[in-house]
Design a protein around this motif. Structure first.
Motif, PDB file in Angstrom:
ATOM      1  N   ASP A 467      18.500 -24.957  26.159  1.00  0.00           N
ATOM      2  CA  ASP A 467      17.338 -25.235  26.528  1.00  0.00           C
ATOM      3  C   ASP A 467      16.405 -24.770  25.407  1.00  0.00           C
ATOM      4  O   ASP A 467      16.758 -24.366  24.562  1.00  0.00           O
ATOM      5  CB  ASP A 467      16.531 -24.942  27.557  1.00  0.00           C
ATOM      6  N   LYS A 509      12.469 -30.826  31.823  1.00  0.00           N
ATOM      7  CA  LYS A 509      11.315 -30.283  31.236  1.00  0.00           C
ATOM      8  C   LYS A 509      10.954 -29.066  32.404  1.00  0.00           C
ATOM      9  O   LYS A 509      11.171 -29.318  33.593  1.00  0.00           O
ATOM     10  CB  LYS A 509      10.039 -30.947  31.430  1.00  0.00           C
ATOM     11  N   LYS A 510      10.706 -27.965  31.867  1.00  0.00           N
ATOM     12  CA  LYS A 510      10.290 -26.630  32.761  1.00  0.00           C
ATOM     13  C   LYS A 510       8.940 -26.210  32.377  1.00  0.00           C
ATOM     14  O   LYS A 510       8.393 -26.690  31.195  1.00  0.00           O
ATOM     15  CB  LYS A 510      11.287 -25.415  32.014  1.00  0.00           C
TER      16      LYS A 510
END
Length: 511
Positions: A467, A509-510
């Motif tokens: 990520d 998406k975080k």
């Protein structure tokens, strides 16, 4: 190689001798004898390696075959030396493997050996079997000493190599989630040196949304939270019949984050955790065996069927031995734990008879040699890894070891170290500008957000899709069981997200 350690230093003994000059003359030692007594002691061990004052360990960085007093490293250190000797000046960059190479702990020594063997296997592939890609890779071994006590000396040496002719461009290894290693990663990444952790799993030795304390850090192993999630998806544990046994010794990032992750999985458990406190050096036996005898009595008083264990391997072995001798031997128990369980297969102090007394021990491994092999009744996952990538590793590790001494693979350490080197080399070559011989040190660690999708690393342990923070996304987690004779049997693949990644392997998406 420039090295502050290689300079001669005056020890307390020599300072005392220097103050006795008059006595030495009176005793008839003369100028020659006095000169010998006062000459600075030579504490060097090998190029780039010396014994710090007050220590007999050989600490520092070496790529010319030094084994750091660990005889089992002799063969692979010599192979690294020979490979390094083939490289042409101006065409290579250096990658260091940072480990406690002189640790006296038997489990750690096996881990160190296998990691170095895995790293060398990929160095050989990168230089000899990558279609002439550049830059070539020089590999060096960097010793942090027993308990990583001398990490600062070695890290300072590595930082100096980044701007020198060695062109250090990445540091791999970082094999323990300890406070010392957390500090080492912080210092290295602050100096803008890329770091690829092999077996660090602590959640707080990582970057994440809103925090980036280690810019340039990547990891190829799942976090403890991901391991706990994978175990939960695999086991489908009834929290009402589960219990947590945890270490209260502070400052151990592996233990602290593992017990937090397990606690989240067991938030509906009816009973408070059973606690023990390991010795300051958790590789030491301490008095915890006595504590575990008492805890097993209490476990027999509960309805528990599953015990989550948050602790290091020495205490895990003690707990298994104690639970094998429990009073309620007619009841079956399953122990679930993190990747420290991988040490147990080689632990001669493990009571294998305990595993024959209705006791099942399973752990979330970082890698296993059977994970990507087809077997009757067990299909290889279509995504998340591949048979081909693992087969390439098997071929490489066979070429990198003497025929009569093949590398042991059951603990997964060689596999994961191979993948860490693959990730480091991938970033180094991606960061090398067209027409340039090598990248700047600053550019290597900026590659991690692009290691995903079609640019992922096809690791032997599974796909490495990072990520934006350098953490592996939904990395494959092999669930491994100790058999009744103490060998390590692959059970099933588990996933932090509950299922394998899609073919694109793009993290969501975080934050």
């Amino acid at each position: 190689m420039p090295n502050a350690l290689s300079r001669r230093v005056r020890t307390p003994r020599q300072k005392l001798v220097a103050s006795l000059v008059t006595a030495s003359v009176v005793l008839g030692l003369g100028g020659y004898g006095f000169a010998r007594l006062t000459r600075p002691e030579d504490r060097s061990c090998a190029p780039g390696v010396a014994r710090p004052v007050g220590s007999e360990e050989c600490v520092g960085v070496n790529g010319t075959g030094h084994d750091f007093g660990f005889a089992d490293l002799k063969d692979v250190a010599a192979s690294i030396r020979d490979e390094n000797a083939t490289l042409k000046a101006g065409e290579y960059v250096t990658v260091a493997v940072l480990l406690p190479l002189s640790s006296p702990d038997a489990g750690m020594r096996i881990k160190v050996l296998h990691e170095v063997q895995g790293a060398y296997a990929y160095q050989r592939r990168a230089n000899q079997e990558s279609n002439g890609q550049r830059p070539t890779i020089r590999l060096v071994l960097a010793n942090t000493g027993r308990g990583n006590a001398h990490w600062r000396t070695t890290v300072d040496q590595l930082i100096g190599m980044a701007d020198g002719p060695e062109r250090l461009r990445a540091v791999s290894g970082i094999a323990t989630s300890s406070g010392e290693m957390r500090e080492a990663v912080g210092v290295l990444t602050k100096a803008r040196i890329a770091v690829v952790g092999t077996t660090i799993t602590a959640d707080d030795i990582a970057n994440g949304p809103g925090r980036k304390p280690f810019p340039g850090l990547a990891r190829v192993s799942p976090t403890n939270s991901d391991e706990a999630s994978a175990l939960a998806h695999f086991g489908r544990v009834d929290a009402a019949k589960a219990l947590l046994v945890q270490d209260t010794r502070g400052g151990d990032h592996y233990v602290d984050t593992l017990k937090a992750a397990f606690a989240r999985s067991l938030k509906n458990a009816p009973l408070e955790p059973q606690e023990f406190t390991s010795a300051p050096d958790p590789t030491q036996e301490g008095t915890t065996a006595n504590t575990f005898t008492n805890i097993t009595h209490l476990i027999c008083d509960t309805r528990a069927e599953t015990v989550f264990f948050a602790g290091r391997h020495t205490q895990l072995r003690q707990f298994i031995n104690a639970l094998g001798d429990r009073g309620c031997v007619d009841r079956a128990f399953t122990i679930l734990t993190g990747d420290e369980g991988s040490y147990l297969g080689a632990d001669e102090k493990l009571d294998r008879k305990a595993l024959q007394r209705k006791l099942t021990v399973r752990y979330a491994a970082l890698a296993h040699p059977d994970a990507w092999k087809p077997a009757p009744g067990r299909a290889v996952p279509r995504t998340g890894g591949s048979e081909r990538a693992y087969a390439d590793f098997v071929a490489d590790i066979a070429k990198a070891a003497p025929e009569d001494r093949p590398v042991a693979l059951a603990d997964g350490q060689a596999i994961i170290a191979y993948d860490a080197m693959a990730t480091a080399v991938h970033a180094i070559r991606q960061a090398t500008p067209e027409g340039a011989a090598y990248p700047s040190k600053e550019d290597v660690g900026t590659q991690w957000p692009q290691v995903k999708g079609s640019l992922r690393v096809e690791g032997a342990s599974g796909w490495i899709c990072l990520d934006n923070y350098g953490n592996p996304y939904n990395k494959a987690v092999p669930i491994v069981e100790l058999t009744r004779n103490g060998t390590q049997r692959f059970v099933q693949m588990a996933w932090p997200e509950g299922k394998p990644p899609t073919e694109t392997c793009l993290p969501p998406k975080k934050g």
